[in-house]
Design a protein around this motif. Structure first.
Motif, mmCIF file in Angstrom:
data_model
loop_
_atom_site.group_PDB
_atom_site.id
_atom_site.type_symbol
_atom_site.label_atom_id
_atom_site.label_comp_id
_atom_site.label_asym_id
_atom_site.label_seq_id
_atom_site.Cartn_x
_atom_site.Cartn_y
_atom_site.Cartn_z
ATOM 1 N N ASP A 289 0.850 -1.515 0.285
ATOM 2 C CA ASP A 289 -0.053 -0.014 0.108
ATOM 3 C C ASP A 289 1.149 0.372 -0.219
ATOM 4 O O ASP A 289 1.029 1.792 0.677
ATOM 5 N N HIS A 290 1.233 1.076 -0.748
ATOM 6 C CA HIS A 290 2.254 2.824 -1.395
ATOM 7 C C HIS A 290 2.582 2.875 -2.623
ATOM 8 O O HIS A 290 1.533 2.776 -3.462
ATOM 9 N N LEU A 291 2.842 4.436 -3.075
ATOM 10 C CA LEU A 291 2.234 5.395 -3.514
ATOM 11 C C LEU A 291 3.796 5.816 -3.876
ATOM 12 O O LEU A 291 4.398 6.617 -3.301
ATOM 13 N N TYR A 292 4.012 5.306 -4.971
ATOM 14 C CA TYR A 292 5.489 6.126 -6.053
ATOM 15 C C TYR A 292 5.160 7.562 -6.833
ATOM 16 O O TYR A 292 4.181 6.860 -7.589
ATOM 17 N N SER A 293 5.694 8.281 -6.712
ATOM 18 C CA SER A 293 5.249 9.666 -7.243
ATOM 19 C C SER A 293 6.780 10.173 -7.961
ATOM 20 O O SER A 293 7.864 9.834 -7.253
ATOM 21 N N TYR A 294 6.817 10.347 -9.056
ATOM 22 C CA TYR A 294 8.064 11.175 -9.985
ATOM 23 C C TYR A 294 6.938 12.377 -10.807
ATOM 24 O O TYR A 294 6.616 12.601 -11.044
ATOM 25 N N PHE A 295 7.973 13.760 -10.031
ATOM 26 C CA PHE A 295 7.393 15.202 -10.371
ATOM 27 C C PHE A 295 8.493 15.598 -11.417
ATOM 28 O O PHE A 295 9.891 15.559 -11.483
ATOM 29 N N LEU A 296 7.639 16.226 -12.270
ATOM 30 C CA LEU A 296 8.721 16.279 -14.043
ATOM 31 C C LEU A 296 8.563 17.364 -14.165
ATOM 32 O O LEU A 296 7.636 17.692 -14.579
ATOM 33 N N LYS A 297 9.967 18.277 -14.684
ATOM 34 C CA LYS A 297 9.709 19.206 -14.715
ATOM 35 C C LYS A 297 10.249 19.354 -16.865
ATOM 36 O O LYS A 297 11.199 19.134 -17.018
ATOM 37 N N VAL A 298 9.589 19.376 -17.189
ATOM 38 C CA VAL A 298 9.728 19.292 -19.082
ATOM 39 C C VAL A 298 9.670 20.316 -19.753
ATOM 40 O O VAL A 298 9.290 21.573 -19.552
ATOM 41 N N VAL A 299 11.330 20.957 -20.306
ATOM 42 C CA VAL A 299 11.718 21.758 -20.773
ATOM 43 C C VAL A 299 11.922 21.071 -22.570
ATOM 44 O O VAL A 299 12.673 20.510 -22.889
ATOM 45 N N PRO A 300 11.266 21.951 -23.558
ATOM 46 C CA PRO A 300 10.866 22.088 -24.748
ATOM 47 C C PRO A 300 12.357 22.176 -25.570
ATOM 48 O O PRO A 300 12.960 23.027 -25.086
ATOM 49 N N THR A 301 13.152 20.688 -26.044
ATOM 50 C CA THR A 301 14.144 20.937 -26.925
ATOM 51 C C THR A 301 14.164 21.389 -27.966
ATOM 52 O O THR A 301 13.337 19.993 -28.741
ATOM 53 N N ARG A 302 15.429 22.157 -28.730
ATOM 54 C CA ARG A 302 15.717 21.981 -30.480
ATOM 55 C C ARG A 302 16.635 21.920 -30.598
ATOM 56 O O ARG A 302 17.744 22.842 -29.552
ATOM 57 N N TYR A 303 17.463 20.648 -31.413
ATOM 58 C CA TYR A 303 18.294 20.459 -32.196
ATOM 59 C C TYR A 303 18.639 21.573 -33.180
ATOM 60 O O TYR A 303 18.261 20.283 -34.026
#
Length: 405
Positions: A289-303
């Motif tokens: 009975d466990h909750l795993y969370s990942y909080f992601l900050k997404v930065v659009p990128t162009r190469y």
């Protein structure tokens, strides 16, 4: 004596006659040293001239019409594929997914981690329909989950039927009833769903694939049981998960990224860790009975490459948090109290940045810069060599005079 005139008065490189020049052994040694040093500097300048670097630029992201590609590969050693659902939601509460372009595969695993086989995984509904032979006029029961009595005031409406196991399961989910393994449900028994579920209870699961989403904030999560939407909430049927005490959402993230991988040598060597910070993450702590969370900050990128190729992708940073659903005091941090409630599972919450990074491939030095650096190196080496040679020559003369006295 002839009068000097014309360009002779502008000559900055006055010459001395050969008889006035004095050559020494120390001068020859200094000359050889200067030549070797000069060659070394010119070689380094040439390498820098041919080196490809990345020139970053930060701008406001105006490409909001582009899709957000999510690539994932996650292994769950203690959870069968058949009781797990995958949902992708945005901040509006809608399932934002282009169903013509998604493709997730679930791979069944033995207790030792060996692959058994793979099947297609549907978003929010990972169970397919069995090819069961039923009469054309068959109308299966929904076991009270739906009203199947035909409305006499609306004869044009079709009668509600649950003709397969999946329909019954969805009907149960819509009213919040526990479905468990579908035992004693006619449709599930006929399709072999009950036997399949119970035969696979000791297996693990690996899920991998790609999805295209709208570029707005949202989350992608793995949770047990069928899911359904209720007013102001998103609910999963936890009946079968709660019945088996061996189930657990401990996991290994084999790969997680947004967008295609870049193929630049520079980025492959220096940005690999920052581009895929979750790769290789192994979360084995916590109870069932466990909750795993990942909080992601997404930065659009162009190469943007030197050959004119442009690749639209994304970089992201990650913050990890896990908590027991029972809440209470944190064992490692006594001053922290966890909230109570929620559902067991693995959640990836992503937030889009309004800014965009444009990485342009460029050469380290231009032709003019390379020539200027080479000329500067030549002038500097010759000047320093001349100063050293003059100093050594004068010192040698002084020493000789003292010896002659």
């Amino acid at each position: 004596m002839a009068k000097k005139g014309g360009l002779l008065s502008f000559d900055a490189f006055s010459k001395t006659v050969e008889d006035a020049r004095v050559k020494t052994t120390s001068g020859g040694l200094i000359t050889v040293t200067c030549i070797l040093t000069l060659f070394s500097l010119i070689i380094n300048e040439w390498r820098q001239f041919n080196e490809i670097t990345i020139d970053p630029e930060l701008v406001v992201d105006r490409d909001r019409n582009l899709k957000l590609d999510i690539n994932l590969d996650v292994t769950f050693p203690d959870l069968p594929c058949d009781i797990m659902s995958l949902d992708i939601m945005d901040v509006s509460g809608d399932l934002q997914l282009d169903v013509t372009n998604y493709g997730f595969t679930k791979i069944r695993l033995t207790e030792t981690g060996e692959e058994i086989g793979e099947e297609e995984m549907k978003i929010g509904d990972d169970h397919g329909h069995a090819d069961a032979d039923i009469p054309a006029d068959y109308c299966g029961p929904c076991y009270g989950a739906k009203n199947q009595d035909k409305n006499e005031n609306k004869p044009q409406e079709e009668k509600v039927c649950c003709n397969d196991c999946d329909s019954v399961r969805k009907a149960y989910a819509s009213v919040g009833w526990a479905f468990f393994d579908g035992k004693n449900v006619e449709q599930c028994e006929r399709e072999g769903y009950v036997k399949k579920i119970n035969d696979r209870l000791g297996e693990g699961c690996r899920v991998k694939g790609t999805a295209k989403l709208n570029r707005i904030n949202g989350n992608i999560h793995f949770a047990p049981g069928a899911s359904y939407s209720a007013p102001n909430r998103h609910v999963h049927d936890l009946s079968l998960y709660g019945k088996n005490k061996d189930f657990n959402f401990r996991h290994v993230i084999n790969h997680f990224s947004f967008g295609p991988d870049v193929n630049s040598k520079y980025t492959a060597e220096t940005l690999e860790l920052s581009s895929h910070p979750l790769d290789g993450t192994n979360a084995i702590q916590g109870s069932r009975d466990h909750l795993y969370s990942y909080f992601l900050k997404v930065v659009p990128t162009r190469y943007e490459y030197l050959n004119g190729t442009k690749v639209e992708t994304n970089q992201f940073s990650s913050t990890y948090h896990d908590r027991p659903l029972t809440g209470g005091r944190d064992e490692d941090h006594p001053n922290t109290f966890h909230a109570r409630g929620g559902i067991p599972g693995l959640f990836f919450h992503f937030e889009m940045s309004p800014l965009k990074i444009i990485n342009k491939e460029t050469y380290g030095t231009s032709w003019s810069g390379f020539l200027l650096n080479v000329i500067s190196a030549i002038g500097g080496i010759l000047t320093v060599g001349a100063v050293v040679d003059r100093t050594v020559f004068v010192a040698d003369k002084v020493i000789r005079r003292k010896k002659d006295k």
